[in-house]
Scaffold this motif. Structure first.
Motif, PDB file in Angstrom:
ATOM      1  N   ARG A   1      21.512   6.446 -70.574  1.00  0.00           N
ATOM      2  CA  ARG A   1      21.992   5.816 -71.732  1.00  0.00           C
ATOM      3  C   ARG A   1      21.208   6.315 -72.952  1.00  0.00           C
ATOM      4  O   ARG A   1      21.218   5.422 -74.103  1.00  0.00           O
ATOM      5  N   PHE A   2      20.786   7.448 -72.779  1.00  0.00           N
ATOM      6  CA  PHE A   2      20.033   8.181 -74.151  1.00  0.00           C
ATOM      7  C   PHE A   2      20.819   9.246 -74.783  1.00  0.00           C
ATOM      8  O   PHE A   2      21.567   9.967 -74.126  1.00  0.00           O
ATOM      9  N   ASP A   3      20.717   9.195 -76.067  1.00  0.00           N
ATOM     10  CA  ASP A   3      21.400  10.226 -77.195  1.00  0.00           C
ATOM     11  C   ASP A   3      20.370  10.728 -77.869  1.00  0.00           C
ATOM     12  O   ASP A   3      19.253  10.172 -78.122  1.00  0.00           O
ATOM     13  N   LEU A   4      20.325  12.118 -77.768  1.00  0.00           N
ATOM     14  CA  LEU A   4      19.274  12.858 -78.450  1.00  0.00           C
ATOM     15  C   LEU A   4      19.816  13.260 -79.832  1.00  0.00           C
ATOM     16  O   LEU A   4      20.615  14.041 -79.990  1.00  0.00           O
ATOM     17  N   GLY A   5      19.177  12.497 -80.739  1.00  0.00           N
ATOM     18  CA  GLY A   5      19.240  12.840 -82.055  1.00  0.00           C
ATOM     19  C   GLY A   5      18.232  13.768 -82.762  1.00  0.00           C
ATOM     20  O   GLY A   5      16.981  13.319 -82.545  1.00  0.00           O
ATOM     21  N   LEU A   6      18.522  14.706 -83.241  1.00  0.00           N
ATOM     22  CA  LEU A   6      17.585  15.726 -83.926  1.00  0.00           C
ATOM     23  C   LEU A   6      17.779  16.284 -85.226  1.00  0.00           C
ATOM     24  O   LEU A   6      18.907  16.110 -85.641  1.00  0.00           O
ATOM     25  N   GLY A   7      16.745  16.270 -86.088  1.00  0.00           N
ATOM     26  CA  GLY A   7      16.691  16.728 -87.497  1.00  0.00           C
ATOM     27  C   GLY A   7      15.715  17.764 -87.728  1.00  0.00           C
ATOM     28  O   GLY A   7      14.690  17.877 -86.757  1.00  0.00           O
ATOM     29  N   SER A   8      15.657  18.507 -88.868  1.00  0.00           N
ATOM     30  CA  SER A   8      14.652  19.506 -89.244  1.00  0.00           C
ATOM     31  C   SER A   8      13.429  18.883 -90.041  1.00  0.00           C
ATOM     32  O   SER A   8      12.579  19.593 -90.116  1.00  0.00           O
ATOM     33  N   GLY A   9      13.610  17.584 -90.314  1.00  0.00           N
ATOM     34  CA  GLY A   9      12.300  17.080 -90.876  1.00  0.00           C
ATOM     35  C   GLY A   9      12.925  16.655 -92.397  1.00  0.00           C
ATOM     36  O   GLY A   9      13.076  17.613 -92.784  1.00  0.00           O
TER      37      GLY A   9
ATOM     38  N   GLY B   1      12.602  24.252 -96.257  1.00  0.00           N
ATOM     39  CA  GLY B   1      13.660  23.939 -95.695  1.00  0.00           C
ATOM     40  C   GLY B   1      14.527  24.881 -94.830  1.00  0.00           C
ATOM     41  O   GLY B   1      14.966  24.505 -93.760  1.00  0.00           O
ATOM     42  N   ARG B   2      14.519  25.981 -95.398  1.00  0.00           N
ATOM     43  CA  ARG B   2      15.378  27.073 -94.387  1.00  0.00           C
ATOM     44  C   ARG B   2      14.479  27.191 -93.140  1.00  0.00           C
ATOM     45  O   ARG B   2      15.048  27.645 -92.199  1.00  0.00           O
ATOM     46  N   GLU B   3      13.004  27.346 -93.450  1.00  0.00           N
ATOM     47  CA  GLU B   3      12.256  27.657 -92.113  1.00  0.00           C
ATOM     48  C   GLU B   3      12.386  26.536 -91.043  1.00  0.00           C
ATOM     49  O   GLU B   3      12.434  26.803 -89.924  1.00  0.00           O
ATOM     50  N   ARG B   4      12.618  25.511 -91.658  1.00  0.00           N
ATOM     51  CA  ARG B   4      12.576  24.327 -90.618  1.00  0.00           C
ATOM     52  C   ARG B   4      13.900  24.143 -89.938  1.00  0.00           C
ATOM     53  O   ARG B   4      13.988  23.690 -88.779  1.00  0.00           O
ATOM     54  N   VAL B   5      15.165  24.613 -90.536  1.00  0.00           N
ATOM     55  CA  VAL B   5      16.410  24.564 -90.037  1.00  0.00           C
ATOM     56  C   VAL B   5      16.541  25.747 -89.075  1.00  0.00           C
ATOM     57  O   VAL B   5      16.811  25.629 -87.844  1.00  0.00           O
ATOM     58  N   ALA B   6      15.854  26.736 -89.444  1.00  0.00           N
ATOM     59  CA  ALA B   6      15.517  27.974 -88.243  1.00  0.00           C
ATOM     60  C   ALA B   6      14.716  27.426 -87.114  1.00  0.00           C
ATOM     61  O   ALA B   6      15.065  28.067 -85.935  1.00  0.00           O
ATOM     62  N   ALA B   7      13.809  26.729 -87.342  1.00  0.00           N
ATOM     63  CA  ALA B   7      13.215  26.357 -86.143  1.00  0.00           C
ATOM     64  C   ALA B   7      13.770  25.257 -85.424  1.00  0.00           C
ATOM     65  O   ALA B   7      13.743  25.442 -83.975  1.00  0.00           O
ATOM     66  N   LEU B   8      14.636  24.436 -86.080  1.00  0.00           N
ATOM     67  CA  LEU B   8      15.739  23.567 -85.181  1.00  0.00           C
ATOM     68  C   LEU B   8      16.650  24.356 -84.693  1.00  0.00           C
ATOM     69  O   LEU B   8      16.712  24.086 -83.337  1.00  0.00           O
TER      70      LEU B   8
ATOM     71  N   ARG C   1      24.067  18.279 -94.241  1.00  0.00           N
ATOM     72  CA  ARG C   1      25.423  18.702 -94.744  1.00  0.00           C
ATOM     73  C   ARG C   1      25.343  20.037 -95.514  1.00  0.00           C
ATOM     74  O   ARG C   1      26.306  20.672 -95.710  1.00  0.00           O
ATOM     75  N   GLY C   2      24.199  20.785 -95.153  1.00  0.00           N
ATOM     76  CA  GLY C   2      24.253  22.436 -95.696  1.00  0.00           C
ATOM     77  C   GLY C   2      24.847  23.285 -94.778  1.00  0.00           C
ATOM     78  O   GLY C   2      25.027  22.948 -93.565  1.00  0.00           O
ATOM     79  N   PRO C   3      25.251  24.316 -95.227  1.00  0.00           N
ATOM     80  CA  PRO C   3      25.975  25.102 -94.424  1.00  0.00           C
ATOM     81  C   PRO C   3      25.311  25.543 -93.084  1.00  0.00           C
ATOM     82  O   PRO C   3      26.029  25.641 -92.127  1.00  0.00           O
ATOM     83  N   ARG C   4      23.730  25.937 -93.034  1.00  0.00           N
ATOM     84  CA  ARG C   4      23.159  26.199 -92.010  1.00  0.00           C
ATOM     85  C   ARG C   4      23.132  25.218 -90.795  1.00  0.00           C
ATOM     86  O   ARG C   4      23.363  25.351 -89.610  1.00  0.00           O
ATOM     87  N   MET C   5      22.959  23.687 -91.214  1.00  0.00           N
ATOM     88  CA  MET C   5      23.149  22.756 -90.474  1.00  0.00           C
ATOM     89  C   MET C   5      24.263  22.488 -89.908  1.00  0.00           C
ATOM     90  O   MET C   5      24.511  22.062 -88.578  1.00  0.00           O
ATOM     91  N   LEU C   6      25.462  22.665 -90.676  1.00  0.00           N
ATOM     92  CA  LEU C   6      26.673  22.565 -90.090  1.00  0.00           C
ATOM     93  C   LEU C   6      27.264  23.632 -89.015  1.00  0.00           C
ATOM     94  O   LEU C   6      27.755  23.212 -88.007  1.00  0.00           O
ATOM     95  N   GLU C   7      26.598  24.739 -89.038  1.00  0.00           N
ATOM     96  CA  GLU C   7      26.631  25.753 -88.406  1.00  0.00           C
ATOM     97  C   GLU C   7      26.134  25.332 -86.960  1.00  0.00           C
ATOM     98  O   GLU C   7      26.493  25.610 -85.769  1.00  0.00           O
ATOM     99  N   LEU C   8      24.980  24.663 -87.042  1.00  0.00           N
ATOM    100  CA  LEU C   8      24.390  24.283 -85.731  1.00  0.00           C
ATOM    101  C   LEU C   8      25.201  23.093 -85.230  1.00  0.00           C
ATOM    102  O   LEU C   8      25.217  22.911 -83.821  1.00  0.00           O
TER     103      LEU C   8
END
Length: 273
Positions: A97-105, A121-128, A157-164
């Protein structure tokens, strides 16, 4: 059919009070519950906040049917190998019953103040991105492996997050503060399914509408269009319009998250939607 989750920030309330609300949501017909993940309460640092994975495990032990997740776990707080092990364990003890929700901070000051660095922000998305790639490897290498795939939710909503989202996610979440972006972003999420996090000032039967609206706006004015104050029929229409745009899950965040509010919303909105 849409899925309905109670967004239940674990701030200001005791563990017993939070557990009561989760159990009320389960008994009333909600499909899931989601917590947040912070080391101090956003915009109210003097208010207590409980650790996200520990509380999720506790709620899993106190419920039988609810899906359990987060909007969202902060990538920087946990090494990916530890996160992989935590996710497998929580999925196992909850019966899947667990969903894994993740964000870059979302709060750079919080990350810096608690020793997690000052990445951009760019570095945090790369780490994610590295975490998402590592999770598959750790789940393949660690014992035990997940019995079933663990659903993955990402926001942004950014292009890098949407690619992920397109590459990794089963679900994509959009806060209601950005609903105007929904038609533009939906074609960019690939095979992921869409969810919306919505703050609701619920005007229940017999409630003083002006009092509910006033209190909700005083507490959550910063959300702007992310707050809707309405009665059941209006909320049915609101969520129905979102459903017609392809949204398949709603994270309902109440300005007054009392057990009575949760139960009445389920009876008058969820059951009739």
């Amino acid at each position: 059919m849409a899925q309905w989750y109670l967004f239940l920030p674990q701030v200001r309330l005791g563990v017993d009070e939070l557990t009561l609300r989760a159990c009320t949501a389960e008994a009333s017909g909600f499909d899931g519950v989601a917590l947040l993940d912070h080391l101090r309460t956003p915009m109210a640092p003097a208010s207590p906040v409980w650790e996200a994975m520990t509380l999720a495990t506790w709620i899993a032990a106190k419920t039988q049917r609810l899906q359990i997740g987060h909007l969202v776990l902060c990538d920087a707080f946990r090494h990916s190998s530890v996160l992989a092990k935590q996710a497998v364990t929580l999925a196992e003890v909850s019966g899947g019953r667990f969903d894994l929700g993740l964000g870059s901070g979302s709060m750079p000051d919080e990350l810096a103040d608690f020793g997690f660095g000052t990445a951009t922000g760019r570095e945090r998305v790369a780490a994610l991105q590295r975490t998402l790639e590592d999770l598959s490897r750790y789940w393949a290498d660690q014992v035990p492996a997940p019995r079933e795939p663990i659903p993955l939710l990402l926001g942004g909503r950014g292009p890098r997050m949407l690619e992920l989202v397109r590459r990794h996610a089963d679900w994509w979440n959009l806060p209601a503060t950005h609903l105007d972006d929904l038609p533009r972003l939906m074609p960019q999420i690939g095979d992921a399914r869409a969810s919306v996090q919505q703050m609701v000032g619920f005007i229940g039967a017999g409630a003083d509408a002006e009092a509910v609206i006033g209190k909700s706006r005083r507490r959550y004015a910063q959300l702007g269009s992310g707050l809707i104050c309405a009665r059941a029929d209006e909320l049915i229409d609101h969520f129905g319009r979102l459903g017609s745009q392809g949204v398949q899950r709603f994270y309902v965040w109440f300005s007054d998250p009392s057990p009575e509010t949760i139960a009445e919303f389920a009876e008058t909105v969820i059951a009739r939607s």
